[in-house]
Design an enzyme around this catalytic site. Structure first.
Site, short mmCIF file in Angstrom:
data_model
loop_
_atom_site.label_atom_id
_atom_site.label_comp_id
_atom_site.label_asym_id
_atom_site.label_seq_id
_atom_site.Cartn_x
_atom_site.Cartn_y
_atom_site.Cartn_z
N GLY A 1 -15.06 -45.32 15.11
CA GLY A 1 -16.12 -45.54 16.11
C GLY A 1 -17.04 -46.64 15.66
O GLY A 1 -16.64 -47.81 15.57
N GLY B 1 -22.69 -40.80 17.00
CA GLY B 1 -21.28 -40.38 17.07
C GLY B 1 -21.06 -38.91 16.73
O GLY B 1 -21.87 -38.05 17.06
N VAL B 2 -19.96 -38.69 16.00
CA VAL B 2 -19.62 -37.29 15.67
C VAL B 2 -20.66 -36.71 14.70
O VAL B 2 -20.97 -35.51 14.73
CB VAL B 2 -18.18 -37.19 15.11
CG1 VAL B 2 -18.06 -37.79 13.72
CG2 VAL B 2 -17.69 -35.77 15.14
N ASP B 3 -21.24 -37.57 13.88
CA ASP B 3 -22.29 -37.14 12.93
C ASP B 3 -23.47 -36.53 13.70
O ASP B 3 -23.95 -35.43 13.41
CB ASP B 3 -22.75 -38.38 12.14
CG ASP B 3 -23.60 -38.05 10.92
OD1 ASP B 3 -24.07 -38.99 10.28
OD2 ASP B 3 -23.78 -36.85 10.62
N ASP C 1 -13.92 -31.71 21.49
CA ASP C 1 -15.17 -31.85 20.75
C ASP C 1 -15.07 -31.02 19.46
O ASP C 1 -14.96 -29.79 19.53
CB ASP C 1 -16.32 -31.32 21.64
CG ASP C 1 -17.68 -31.36 20.96
OD1 ASP C 1 -18.68 -31.17 21.65
OD2 ASP C 1 -17.71 -31.56 19.72
N1 APR Z 1 -15.72 -34.58 18.37
C1 APR Z 1 -14.65 -35.26 17.88
N2 APR Z 1 -14.64 -36.59 17.70
C2 APR Z 1 -15.76 -37.26 18.05
C3 APR Z 1 -16.92 -36.63 18.56
C4 APR Z 1 -16.87 -35.23 18.73
N3 APR Z 1 -17.92 -34.53 19.20
N4 APR Z 1 -17.87 -37.59 18.80
C5 APR Z 1 -17.31 -38.77 18.47
N5 APR Z 1 -16.06 -38.59 18.02
C6 APR Z 1 -15.07 -39.57 17.55
C7 APR Z 1 -15.23 -41.00 18.03
O1 APR Z 1 -14.70 -41.15 19.32
C8 APR Z 1 -14.42 -41.72 16.97
O2 APR Z 1 -13.04 -41.67 17.30
O3 APR Z 1 -15.21 -39.65 16.15
C9 APR Z 1 -14.62 -40.88 15.70
C10 APR Z 1 -15.54 -41.50 14.66
O4 APR Z 1 -16.55 -42.24 15.32
P1 APR Z 1 -18.07 -42.24 14.79
O5 APR Z 1 -18.67 -40.93 15.04
O6 APR Z 1 -18.72 -43.45 15.37
O7 APR Z 1 -17.95 -42.41 13.20
P2 APR Z 1 -17.54 -43.68 12.33
O8 APR Z 1 -16.80 -44.71 13.08
O9 APR Z 1 -16.91 -43.08 11.08
O10 APR Z 1 -18.97 -44.31 11.95
C11 APR Z 1 -19.83 -43.55 11.13
O11 APR Z 1 -21.58 -43.68 12.74
O12 APR Z 1 -22.54 -41.88 13.71
C12 APR Z 1 -22.69 -42.78 12.72
O13 APR Z 1 -23.92 -41.61 11.02
C13 APR Z 1 -22.65 -42.14 11.36
O14 APR Z 1 -23.36 -44.14 10.28
C14 APR Z 1 -22.24 -43.30 10.52
C15 APR Z 1 -21.24 -44.02 11.40
#
Ligand code: APR
Length: 171
Positions: free
Chosen positions: A119, A32-34, A10
């Site tokens: 993601g 997601g990670v955001d 994480d």
């Molecule tokens: N730590 C590390 N990696 C993470 C975590 C975490 N806590 N949570 C999720 N991930 C990984 C996911 O498994 C994926 O491999 O981060 C990667 C990116 O996934 P997303 O978070 O869905 O981001 P992305 O595909 O770039 O899409 C961005 O999603 O959350 C929204 O606000 C964000 O609109 C934006 C979009």
């Protein structure tokens, strides 16, 4: 050249100078990670993001990390994947380059990336991993001593490990 390390975990828990947030162009949080980063950093992170006025895909903006162990959060909206023919590879590469540039300018020695766009934004994992590794390996680091790729699952970690092995063979 900075060392590159691949870990599974994480990103919000990492005690590094900067973690990268796979954000969206509003910079107002999301899933997601955001979502994880905003939850862990606390409400001050959103307050710091609002005056930034958003961020273009492929660009990056930096804020403090607030309640996170990381000193900074570097926010970068990755490309939403369509078919790979709408500039997605170049935009994804520019996410990594612009984040590293901001990290250098802020004298960060350690930077952790999630797998940007893989993601919600649907980037195929193998292609995204190649772009991430090639862009980071070809970036001329000065202050940065270590770049971590923080994978959220074993499959992604495996892809990064294979990718790094292939790249160092060809380097
Ligand atoms: N730590 C590390 N990696 C993470 C975590 C975490 N806590 N949570 C999720 N991930 C990984 C996911 O498994 C994926 O491999 O981060 C990667 C990116 O996934 P997303 O978070 O869905 O981001 P992305 O595909 O770039 O899409 C961005 O999603 O959350 C929204 O606000 C964000 O609109 C934006 C979009």
């Amino acid at each position: 050249m900075a060392t590159v390390e691949i870990i599974e975990g994480d990103i919000t828990l990492l005690n590094v100078d900067a973690i990268v947030n796979a954000a969206n162009c509003s910079l107002l949080g999301g899933g997601g990670v955001d979502g994880a980063i905003h939850r862990a950093a606390g409400p001050e992170l959103l307050k710091a993001c609002i005056p930034l006025g958003g961020c273009k895909t492929g660009e990056a903006k930096i804020t403090p990390g607030f309640k996170l162990p990381a000193k900074f959060v570097i926010h970068t909206p990755g490309p939403r994947y369509k078919d790979g023919k709408h500039g997605e590879p170049e935009l994804l590469a520019s996410c990594y380059r612009n984040c590293l540039t901001l990290a250098e300018e802020n004298h960060c020695e350690t930077v952790a990336f999630p797998a940007i766009s893989t993601g919600v934004y649907g980037y195929p994992w193998a292609e995204a991993t190649q772009i991430a590794i090639q862009t980071v390996l070809s970036f001329p680091t000065k202050n940065i001593k270590k770049v971590l790729f923080c994978c959220f699952n074993a499959q992604m970690k495996e892809l990064y490990e294979q990718g790094l092995a292939n790249n160092s063979k060809t380097a």
